[in-house]
Design a protein around this motif. Structure first.
Motif, PDB file in Angstrom:
ATOM      1  N   TRP A   1       7.017   0.707  -6.226  1.00 35.74           N
ATOM      2  CA  TRP A   1       5.857   1.590  -6.057  1.00 35.74           C
ATOM      3  C   TRP A   1       5.831   2.212  -4.673  1.00 35.74           C
ATOM      4  O   TRP A   1       5.550   3.391  -4.516  1.00 35.74           O
ATOM      5  N   VAL A   2       6.116   1.404  -3.657  1.00 32.57           N
ATOM      6  CA  VAL A   2       6.066   1.903  -2.280  1.00 32.57           C
ATOM      7  C   VAL A   2       7.251   2.807  -1.979  1.00 32.57           C
ATOM      8  O   VAL A   2       7.099   3.880  -1.408  1.00 32.57           O
ATOM      9  N   SER A   3       8.433   2.401  -2.383  1.00 31.20           N
ATOM     10  CA  SER A   3       9.629   3.158  -2.014  1.00 31.20           C
ATOM     11  C   SER A   3       9.792   4.440  -2.818  1.00 31.20           C
ATOM     12  O   SER A   3      10.250   5.441  -2.288  1.00 31.20           O
ATOM     13  N   ARG A   4       9.428   4.402  -4.075  1.00 29.42           N
ATOM     14  CA  ARG A   4       9.622   5.580  -4.924  1.00 29.42           C
ATOM     15  C   ARG A   4       8.335   6.334  -5.197  1.00 29.42           C
ATOM     16  O   ARG A   4       8.381   7.486  -5.606  1.00 29.42           O
ATOM     17  N   GLY A   5       7.214   5.675  -5.030  1.00 34.31           N
ATOM     18  CA  GLY A   5       5.938   6.335  -5.271  1.00 34.31           C
ATOM     19  C   GLY A   5       5.717   6.700  -6.725  1.00 34.31           C
ATOM     20  O   GLY A   5       4.913   7.569  -7.026  1.00 34.31           O
ATOM     21  N   GLU A   6       6.422   6.035  -7.618  1.00 39.57           N
ATOM     22  CA  GLU A   6       6.337   6.340  -9.043  1.00 39.57           C
ATOM     23  C   GLU A   6       5.715   5.186  -9.806  1.00 39.57           C
ATOM     24  O   GLU A   6       5.912   4.028  -9.469  1.00 39.57           O
ATOM     25  N   GLY A   7       4.979   5.518 -10.852  1.00 41.97           N
ATOM     26  CA  GLY A   7       4.439   4.500 -11.732  1.00 41.97           C
ATOM     27  C   GLY A   7       3.405   3.600 -11.097  1.00 41.97           C
ATOM     28  O   GLY A   7       3.215   2.479 -11.536  1.00 41.97           O
ATOM     29  N   VAL A   8       2.752   4.074 -10.061  1.00 43.86           N
ATOM     30  CA  VAL A   8       1.747   3.272  -9.368  1.00 43.86           C
ATOM     31  C   VAL A   8       0.506   3.145 -10.244  1.00 43.86           C
ATOM     32  O   VAL A   8      -0.047   4.145 -10.676  1.00 43.86           O
ATOM     33  N   PRO A   9       0.067   1.921 -10.517  1.00 47.16           N
ATOM     34  CA  PRO A   9      -1.157   1.744 -11.292  1.00 47.16           C
ATOM     35  C   PRO A   9      -2.353   2.359 -10.557  1.00 47.16           C
ATOM     36  O   PRO A   9      -2.435   2.293  -9.325  1.00 47.16           O
ATOM     37  N   ASP A  10      -3.256   2.941 -11.306  1.00 51.44           N
ATOM     38  CA  ASP A  10      -4.436   3.570 -10.704  1.00 51.44           C
ATOM     39  C   ASP A  10      -5.198   2.622  -9.789  1.00 51.44           C
ATOM     40  O   ASP A  10      -5.701   3.027  -8.747  1.00 51.44           O
TER      41      ASP A  10
ATOM     42  N   HIS B   1      -4.141   0.489  -7.806  1.00 50.23           N
ATOM     43  CA  HIS B   1      -3.484   0.280  -6.513  1.00 50.23           C
ATOM     44  C   HIS B   1      -3.127   1.587  -5.803  1.00 50.23           C
ATOM     45  O   HIS B   1      -2.540   1.561  -4.718  1.00 50.23           O
ATOM     46  N   ALA B   2      -3.466   2.709  -6.391  1.00 51.28           N
ATOM     47  CA  ALA B   2      -3.055   3.995  -5.831  1.00 51.28           C
ATOM     48  C   ALA B   2      -3.568   4.209  -4.411  1.00 51.28           C
ATOM     49  O   ALA B   2      -2.824   4.656  -3.538  1.00 51.28           O
ATOM     50  N   ALA B   3      -4.824   3.884  -4.148  1.00 51.36           N
ATOM     51  CA  ALA B   3      -5.391   4.118  -2.816  1.00 51.36           C
ATOM     52  C   ALA B   3      -4.720   3.236  -1.769  1.00 51.36           C
ATOM     53  O   ALA B   3      -4.299   3.725  -0.709  1.00 51.36           O
ATOM     54  N   ALA B   4      -4.599   1.944  -2.046  1.00 49.93           N
ATOM     55  CA  ALA B   4      -3.993   1.020  -1.076  1.00 49.93           C
ATOM     56  C   ALA B   4      -2.524   1.363  -0.839  1.00 49.93           C
ATOM     57  O   ALA B   4      -2.059   1.380   0.306  1.00 49.93           O
ATOM     58  N   LEU B   5      -1.802   1.652  -1.917  1.00 52.83           N
ATOM     59  CA  LEU B   5      -0.391   2.011  -1.758  1.00 52.83           C
ATOM     60  C   LEU B   5      -0.229   3.338  -1.034  1.00 52.83           C
ATOM     61  O   LEU B   5       0.709   3.509  -0.253  1.00 52.83           O
ATOM     62  N   GLY B   6      -1.133   4.264  -1.275  1.00 49.92           N
ATOM     63  CA  GLY B   6      -1.091   5.529  -0.560  1.00 49.92           C
ATOM     64  C   GLY B   6      -1.228   5.344   0.945  1.00 49.92           C
ATOM     65  O   GLY B   6      -0.545   5.998   1.734  1.00 49.92           O
ATOM     66  N   GLU B   7      -2.100   4.430   1.334  1.00 49.34           N
ATOM     67  CA  GLU B   7      -2.285   4.143   2.764  1.00 49.34           C
ATOM     68  C   GLU B   7      -1.033   3.499   3.359  1.00 49.34           C
ATOM     69  O   GLU B   7      -0.624   3.838   4.471  1.00 49.34           O
ATOM     70  N   VAL B   8      -0.434   2.578   2.624  1.00 49.73           N
ATOM     71  CA  VAL B   8       0.787   1.927   3.113  1.00 49.73           C
ATOM     72  C   VAL B   8       1.907   2.955   3.229  1.00 49.73           C
ATOM     73  O   VAL B   8       2.616   3.006   4.244  1.00 49.73           O
ATOM     74  N   ARG B   9       2.072   3.798   2.209  1.00 49.09           N
ATOM     75  CA  ARG B   9       3.107   4.839   2.252  1.00 49.09           C
ATOM     76  C   ARG B   9       2.869   5.811   3.410  1.00 49.09           C
ATOM     77  O   ARG B   9       3.803   6.193   4.110  1.00 49.09           O
ATOM     78  N   ALA B  10       1.616   6.201   3.623  1.00 47.15           N
ATOM     79  CA  ALA B  10       1.295   7.123   4.720  1.00 47.15           C
ATOM     80  C   ALA B  10       1.605   6.473   6.072  1.00 47.15           C
ATOM     81  O   ALA B  10       2.116   7.137   6.987  1.00 47.15           O
ATOM     82  N   PHE B  11       1.301   5.205   6.211  1.00 44.87           N
ATOM     83  CA  PHE B  11       1.573   4.482   7.455  1.00 44.87           C
ATOM     84  C   PHE B  11       3.058   4.535   7.791  1.00 44.87           C
ATOM     85  O   PHE B  11       3.439   4.713   8.946  1.00 44.87           O
TER      86      PHE B  11
ATOM     87  N   ASN C   1       3.663  -8.690  -7.767  1.00 46.67           N
ATOM     88  CA  ASN C   1       4.962  -9.242  -7.368  1.00 46.67           C
ATOM     89  C   ASN C   1       5.735  -8.232  -6.518  1.00 46.67           C
ATOM     90  O   ASN C   1       5.524  -7.024  -6.616  1.00 46.67           O
ATOM     91  N   ASP C   2       6.620  -8.758  -5.708  1.00 51.23           N
ATOM     92  CA  ASP C   2       7.351  -7.938  -4.738  1.00 51.23           C
ATOM     93  C   ASP C   2       8.239  -6.878  -5.383  1.00 51.23           C
ATOM     94  O   ASP C   2       8.381  -5.783  -4.852  1.00 51.23           O
ATOM     95  N   GLN C   3       8.828  -7.197  -6.515  1.00 51.40           N
ATOM     96  CA  GLN C   3       9.715  -6.236  -7.151  1.00 51.40           C
ATOM     97  C   GLN C   3       8.946  -4.973  -7.555  1.00 51.40           C
ATOM     98  O   GLN C   3       9.426  -3.853  -7.339  1.00 51.40           O
TER      99      GLN C   3
END
Length: 86
Positions: free
Chosen positions: A61-70, A72-82, A54-56
């Motif tokens: 996860w994207v904005s704070r980088g905290e509490g990211v489930p393992d 989704h860590a790789a995909a979110l890391g790529e989005v954050r890096a972008f 869900n978006d919330q």
């Protein structure tokens, strides 16, 4: 009938741009436009699984980088890096 690679990319792009919250549209949409075509099969699978969340949760996860489930860590890391979010 099996989905073609082209249709999968189109579907994922549309799901990235039409999330339900404008914030996530603006975070995931540009990422999808720029990077989906360069991702291999496993990376696309991870991104597609990320889109199921869900978006919330995604926004936190994207904005704070905290509490990211393992999972989704790789995909979110790529989005954050972008977006150069660290």
């Amino acid at each position: 009938m099996m989905e073609t690679a082209e249709n999968r990319l189109r579907r994922l792009r549309m799901r990235s741009w039409r999330r339900g919250t404008k914030e996530m549209d603006l975070i995931l949409g540009p990422y999808a436009d720029a990077r989906l075509g360069t991702l291999d099969g496993p990376a696309l699978d991870r991104y597609e699984a990320l889109l199921e969340e869900n978006d919330q949760d995604l926004y936190l996860w994207v904005s704070r980088g905290e509490g990211v489930p393992d999972a989704h860590a790789a995909a979110l890391g790529e989005v954050r890096a972008f977006h150069d979010l660290g």
